[in-house]
Design an enzyme around this catalytic site. Structure first.
Site, PDB file in Angstrom:
ATOM      1  N   MET A 163      -3.512  -7.449  -7.466  1.00 57.29           N
ATOM      2  CA  MET A 163      -2.905  -8.586  -8.149  1.00 57.29           C
ATOM      3  C   MET A 163      -3.912  -9.618  -8.654  1.00 57.29           C
ATOM      4  O   MET A 163      -3.590 -10.797  -8.759  1.00 57.29           O
ATOM      5  CB  MET A 163      -1.847  -9.230  -7.244  1.00 57.29           C
ATOM      6  CG  MET A 163      -0.661  -8.319  -7.006  1.00 57.29           C
ATOM      7  SD  MET A 163       0.036  -7.698  -8.575  1.00 57.29           S
ATOM      8  CE  MET A 163       1.493  -6.829  -8.007  1.00 57.29           C
ATOM      9  N   ASN A 201      -4.126   2.047 -14.022  1.00 58.20           N
ATOM     10  CA  ASN A 201      -3.227   1.122 -13.336  1.00 58.20           C
ATOM     11  C   ASN A 201      -1.819   1.705 -13.350  1.00 58.20           C
ATOM     12  O   ASN A 201      -1.452   2.428 -14.279  1.00 58.20           O
ATOM     13  CB  ASN A 201      -3.218  -0.231 -14.063  1.00 58.20           C
ATOM     14  CG  ASN A 201      -2.324  -1.252 -13.371  1.00 58.20           C
ATOM     15  OD1 ASN A 201      -2.331  -1.372 -12.138  1.00 58.20           O
ATOM     16  ND2 ASN A 201      -1.541  -1.984 -14.142  1.00 58.20           N
ATOM     17  N   HIS A 215       2.205   0.495 -13.286  1.00 57.98           N
ATOM     18  CA  HIS A 215       3.012  -0.704 -13.518  1.00 57.98           C
ATOM     19  C   HIS A 215       4.489  -0.309 -13.410  1.00 57.98           C
ATOM     20  O   HIS A 215       4.905   0.708 -13.983  1.00 57.98           O
ATOM     21  CB  HIS A 215       2.713  -1.272 -14.907  1.00 57.98           C
ATOM     22  CG  HIS A 215       3.452  -2.545 -15.178  1.00 57.98           C
ATOM     23  ND1 HIS A 215       3.059  -3.756 -14.634  1.00 57.98           N
ATOM     24  CD2 HIS A 215       4.580  -2.783 -15.887  1.00 57.98           C
ATOM     25  CE1 HIS A 215       3.919  -4.692 -15.013  1.00 57.98           C
ATOM     26  NE2 HIS A 215       4.852  -4.130 -15.769  1.00 57.98           N
ATOM     27  N   LEU A 223      -6.648 -10.549 -11.889  1.00 62.16           N
ATOM     28  CA  LEU A 223      -7.102 -10.167 -13.227  1.00 62.16           C
ATOM     29  C   LEU A 223      -8.539  -9.681 -13.140  1.00 62.16           C
ATOM     30  O   LEU A 223      -9.323 -10.168 -12.325  1.00 62.16           O
ATOM     31  CB  LEU A 223      -7.033 -11.380 -14.159  1.00 62.16           C
ATOM     32  CG  LEU A 223      -5.631 -11.826 -14.553  1.00 62.16           C
ATOM     33  CD1 LEU A 223      -5.696 -13.122 -15.358  1.00 62.16           C
ATOM     34  CD2 LEU A 223      -4.932 -10.736 -15.360  1.00 62.16           C
ATOM     35  N   GLY A 238       0.792  -1.235   0.000  1.00 59.28           N
ATOM     36  CA  GLY A 238       0.000   0.000   0.000  1.00 59.28           C
ATOM     37  C   GLY A 238       0.817   1.274   0.000  1.00 59.28           C
ATOM     38  O   GLY A 238       0.322   2.317   0.445  1.00 59.28           O
ATOM     39  N   SER A 239       2.060   1.241  -0.523  1.00 58.83           N
ATOM     40  CA  SER A 239       2.824   2.494  -0.547  1.00 58.83           C
ATOM     41  C   SER A 239       2.195   3.491  -1.521  1.00 58.83           C
ATOM     42  O   SER A 239       2.193   4.700  -1.262  1.00 58.83           O
ATOM     43  CB  SER A 239       4.297   2.242  -0.867  1.00 58.83           C
ATOM     44  OG  SER A 239       4.439   1.713  -2.161  1.00 58.83           O
ATOM     45  N   ASN A 240       1.621   2.995  -2.612  1.00 58.18           N
ATOM     46  CA  ASN A 240       0.917   3.906  -3.523  1.00 58.18           C
ATOM     47  C   ASN A 240      -0.377   4.424  -2.891  1.00 58.18           C
ATOM     48  O   ASN A 240      -0.711   5.608  -3.027  1.00 58.18           O
ATOM     49  CB  ASN A 240       0.619   3.202  -4.848  1.00 58.18           C
ATOM     50  CG  ASN A 240       1.847   3.160  -5.737  1.00 58.18           C
ATOM     51  OD1 ASN A 240       2.255   4.170  -6.292  1.00 58.18           O
ATOM     52  ND2 ASN A 240       2.461   1.990  -5.841  1.00 58.18           N
TER      53      ASN A 240
HETATM   54  C1  GAR Z   1       3.791  -1.306  -7.228  1.00 62.23           C
HETATM   55  O1  GAR Z   1       5.171  -1.296  -7.518  1.00 62.23           O
HETATM   56  C2  GAR Z   1       2.985  -1.416  -8.502  1.00 62.23           C
HETATM   57  O2  GAR Z   1       3.581  -0.748  -9.577  1.00 62.23           O
HETATM   58  C3  GAR Z   1       2.979  -2.903  -8.723  1.00 62.23           C
HETATM   59  O3  GAR Z   1       2.766  -3.426  -7.433  1.00 62.23           O
HETATM   60  C4  GAR Z   1       3.408  -2.588  -6.487  1.00 62.23           C
HETATM   61  C5  GAR Z   1       2.457  -2.321  -5.324  1.00 62.23           C
HETATM   62  O4  GAR Z   1       3.135  -1.685  -4.298  1.00 62.23           O
HETATM   63  N1  GAR Z   1       1.971  -3.296  -9.635  1.00 62.23           N
HETATM   64  C6  GAR Z   1       2.133  -4.241 -10.550  1.00 62.23           C
HETATM   65  O5  GAR Z   1       3.135  -4.901 -10.664  1.00 62.23           O
HETATM   66  C7  GAR Z   1       0.936  -4.426 -11.484  1.00 62.23           C
HETATM   67  N2  GAR Z   1       1.288  -5.252 -12.594  1.00 62.23           N
HETATM   68  P1  GAR Z   1       2.329  -0.991  -3.109  1.00 62.23           P
HETATM   69  O6  GAR Z   1       1.338  -2.028  -2.559  1.00 62.23           O
HETATM   70  O7  GAR Z   1       3.370  -0.640  -2.096  1.00 62.23           O
HETATM   71  O8  GAR Z   1       1.632   0.218  -3.663  1.00 62.23           O
END
Ligand code: GAR
Length: 210
Positions: A100, A117, A119, A102, A22-24
């Protein structure tokens, strides 16, 4: 005196879908609280009830829709429940942030042009899982982050914005991950704000920011 305020009085409403750290989510939340997002996070959707992102949402008082895939016969069944929650809250934009699972047409079609999204690579290079590891193993000199609209494919939707991250001689996979995550924390709130203020124009695969 006439009120000349432009725009709707309803705040722009987003739902964040996440499965992990959940950093985003946190970056979006921080920008929202500081008034820099132009949007309110009205729901977290998460398929891992134990994930750290859920604790972040709870601490912040953000409503959560939590579910486990194995409790449903088909993906469409839990997506129909999610769609109801989104509808009930008047969600304008779905923001996938490390979600994560689909997606099926239940959500993809209903939110066409309104689902984004992030990526961790410069698409179309390194789609799918472990994009940072894929780029590291390949030995590229530049990689980065892509924000795109979601279509029916895996990381194939039209590109909205990209940010380059250089792989420098002293880097390790860990330092690269940190640089990628820092780039994500910059880029994603910026893109959400573009949507919130109505700056994004879509013409097929060509997206412009006005
Ligand atoms: C992020 O790096 C995002 O770009 C990636 O999962 C991570 C989630 O981090 N997403 C993918 O790979 C999608 N294909 P977070 O939970 O710390 O936000």
């Amino acid at each position: 005196m006439t009120d000349t305020t432009v725009g709707s009085s309803k705040p722009y409403r987003i739902a964040v879908f996440a499965s992990g750290q959940g950093s985003n989510f946190q970056a979006l939340l921080d920008h929202s609280r500081e008034g820099q997002l132009g949007a309110e996070i009205v729901l977290l959707v998460c398929n891992k009830p134990e994930a750290p992102v859920v604790e972040r949402a709870r601490r912040a008082g953000v409503d959560c829709f939590l579910f486990e895939k194995r409790a449903y016969a088909r993906r469409e069944d839990y997506e129909a429940e999610i769609a109801q929650e989104l509808e009930r809250r008047g969600v304008d934009l779905i923001v996938l942030a490390g979600y994560m699972l689909l997606l099926t047409p239940v959500l993809v079609d209903a939110y066409q042009g309104r689902m984004i999204n992030i990526h961790p690579s410069l698409l179309p290079s390194f789609p799918g899982k472990d994009a940072i590891g894929q780029a590291w193993e390949y030995g590229v000199k530049i990689t980065g982050v892509t924000v795109h609209l979601v279509d029916g494919g895996m990381d194939t939707g039209p590109v909205i914005a990209q940010k380059v991250v250089e792989i420098e001689p002293g880097d390790s996979i860990e330092s690269l991950e940190e640089k990628i995550h820092a780039a994500e924390r910059d880029l994603y709130p910026q893109v959400v704000n573009w949507f919130a203020v109505g700056k994004v124009r879509v013409d097929g695969r060509r997206i412009t920011i006005e």
